[in-house]
Design an enzyme around this catalytic site. Structure first.
Site, PDB file in Angstrom:
ATOM      1  N   LEU A   1      68.531  66.667 -29.650  1.00 18.11           N
ATOM      2  CA  LEU A   1      69.608  65.738 -29.679  1.00 18.11           C
ATOM      3  C   LEU A   1      71.035  66.427 -29.927  1.00 18.11           C
ATOM      4  O   LEU A   1      71.866  65.584 -29.954  1.00 18.11           O
ATOM      5  CB  LEU A   1      69.171  64.448 -30.579  1.00 18.11           C
ATOM      6  CG  LEU A   1      68.042  63.730 -30.239  1.00 18.11           C
ATOM      7  CD1 LEU A   1      67.750  62.589 -31.038  1.00 18.11           C
ATOM      8  CD2 LEU A   1      67.981  63.544 -28.826  1.00 18.11           C
TER       9      LEU A   1
ATOM     10  N   LEU B   1      74.176  68.858 -29.425  1.00 23.33           N
ATOM     11  CA  LEU B   1      74.725  69.879 -28.350  1.00 23.33           C
ATOM     12  C   LEU B   1      74.623  71.301 -28.638  1.00 23.33           C
ATOM     13  O   LEU B   1      74.788  71.838 -29.821  1.00 23.33           O
ATOM     14  CB  LEU B   1      76.171  69.797 -28.303  1.00 23.33           C
ATOM     15  CG  LEU B   1      77.259  70.157 -27.246  1.00 23.33           C
ATOM     16  CD1 LEU B   1      76.465  69.416 -25.800  1.00 23.33           C
ATOM     17  CD2 LEU B   1      78.498  69.970 -27.383  1.00 23.33           C
TER      18      LEU B   1
ATOM     19  N   HIS C   1      65.611  65.368 -19.361  1.00 18.99           N
ATOM     20  CA  HIS C   1      66.312  64.181 -19.865  1.00 18.99           C
ATOM     21  C   HIS C   1      65.589  63.020 -19.181  1.00 18.99           C
ATOM     22  O   HIS C   1      65.042  62.960 -18.036  1.00 18.99           O
ATOM     23  CB  HIS C   1      67.814  64.214 -19.293  1.00 18.99           C
ATOM     24  CG  HIS C   1      68.526  62.872 -19.612  1.00 18.99           C
ATOM     25  ND1 HIS C   1      69.357  62.863 -20.894  1.00 18.99           N
ATOM     26  CD2 HIS C   1      68.791  61.605 -19.181  1.00 18.99           C
ATOM     27  CE1 HIS C   1      69.949  61.714 -21.063  1.00 18.99           C
ATOM     28  NE2 HIS C   1      69.645  61.046 -19.701  1.00 18.99           N
TER      29      HIS C   1
HETATM   30  C1  GAR Z   1      61.678  62.525 -24.307  1.00 19.33           C
HETATM   31  O1  GAR Z   1      61.504  61.383 -23.458  1.00 19.33           O
HETATM   32  C2  GAR Z   1      63.002  63.421 -23.757  1.00 19.33           C
HETATM   33  O2  GAR Z   1      62.915  63.327 -22.231  1.00 19.33           O
HETATM   34  C3  GAR Z   1      63.907  62.700 -24.250  1.00 19.33           C
HETATM   35  O3  GAR Z   1      63.692  62.690 -25.740  1.00 19.33           O
HETATM   36  C4  GAR Z   1      61.863  62.229 -25.604  1.00 19.33           C
HETATM   37  C5  GAR Z   1      61.363  63.309 -26.645  1.00 19.33           C
HETATM   38  O4  GAR Z   1      60.078  63.046 -26.729  1.00 19.33           O
HETATM   39  N1  GAR Z   1      65.133  63.452 -24.463  1.00 19.33           N
HETATM   40  C6  GAR Z   1      66.248  63.206 -24.521  1.00 19.33           C
HETATM   41  O5  GAR Z   1      66.682  61.921 -24.465  1.00 19.33           O
HETATM   42  C7  GAR Z   1      67.547  63.978 -24.430  1.00 19.33           C
HETATM   43  N2  GAR Z   1      68.685  63.274 -23.957  1.00 19.33           N
HETATM   44  P1  GAR Z   1      59.103  63.909 -27.634  1.00 19.33           P
HETATM   45  O6  GAR Z   1      59.644  64.290 -28.745  1.00 19.33           O
HETATM   46  O7  GAR Z   1      57.794  63.360 -27.972  1.00 19.33           O
HETATM   47  O8  GAR Z   1      58.619  65.050 -26.600  1.00 19.33           O
END
Ligand code: GAR
Length: 189
Positions: free
Chosen positions: A84, A86, A103
């Protein structure tokens, strides 16, 4: 042997799926990195036997602590899987075209600072979208704006909630992200 490192800020279920996908392939998952000392990815790292580095803002943005670790590993790809913060430009410059993010929406819609996880799914549903999906893209110095490598879609039905949409998106992520990473490693994208 090709090498990957994975950055994540939370659960790390994608990091786990990627790690399992490459288990008997000629690719090493060298390191997990997280900015969140409470992230569940730290537990997954122990179970999967992957080293895990926890870092803070100063390490990442004001010192060479993380870039030195990355230079030492020299990964073929740096994967952001639910990361999360940058990604610093100075590290991007060290690894051109080697940093990839996933994303949970169809970029260029529903991206940018603050758009992550359930916030994305809530906005998609509130806007009455009929479909959503995943976007796998190269990372540049702006949130979610690097060139897109691959997208996959799912339908949204009338009684979907942010939670049910999140489940559909996770299914797409687990199905496609490891294969797309493999394709990028093999020069297919
Ligand atoms: C995932 O759905 C990913 O696409 C999203 O966070 C989740 C992490 O899940 N990423 C974002 O929102 C980035 N902007 P995880 O920790 O279980 O893999």
């Amino acid at each position: 042997m090709k090498k990957i490192v994975i950055f994540a800020s939370g659960s790390g279920s994608n990091a786990e799926t990627i790690t399992k996908y490459f288990k008997d392939k000629n690719v090493e998952i060298s390191l997990f990195l997280t900015n969140n000392p409470n992230a569940y990815i730290i537990e997954r790292a122990k179970i999967l036997n992957i080293p895990c580095k926890i870092f803070n803002k100063e390490d990442f943005y004001s010192t060479n602590a993380i870039s030195d670790i990355l230079i030492n590993i020299n990964p073929d790809l740096i994967i952001l899987a639910g990361f999360l913060w940058l990604f610093p430009e100075k590290i991007l410059r060290l690894f051109p075209n080697r940093v990839i993010n996933i994303h949970p929406a169809l970029l260029p819609k529903y991206g940018g600072k603050g758009m992550y996880g359930d916030k994305v799914h809530k906005a998609v549903i509130e806007n009455g979208e009929k479909e959503s999906g995943i976007s796998i893209h190269y990372v540049n110095e702006k949130y979610d704006e690097g060139s897109i490598i691959y997208q996959a879609k799912c339908n949204i039905i009338a009684n979907d909630t942010p939670e049910t949409l999140a489940q559909k998106i996770h299914v797409l992520e687990y199905n496609y992200f490891p294969e797309v990473i493999e394709g990028v490693l093999d020069g297919k994208f």
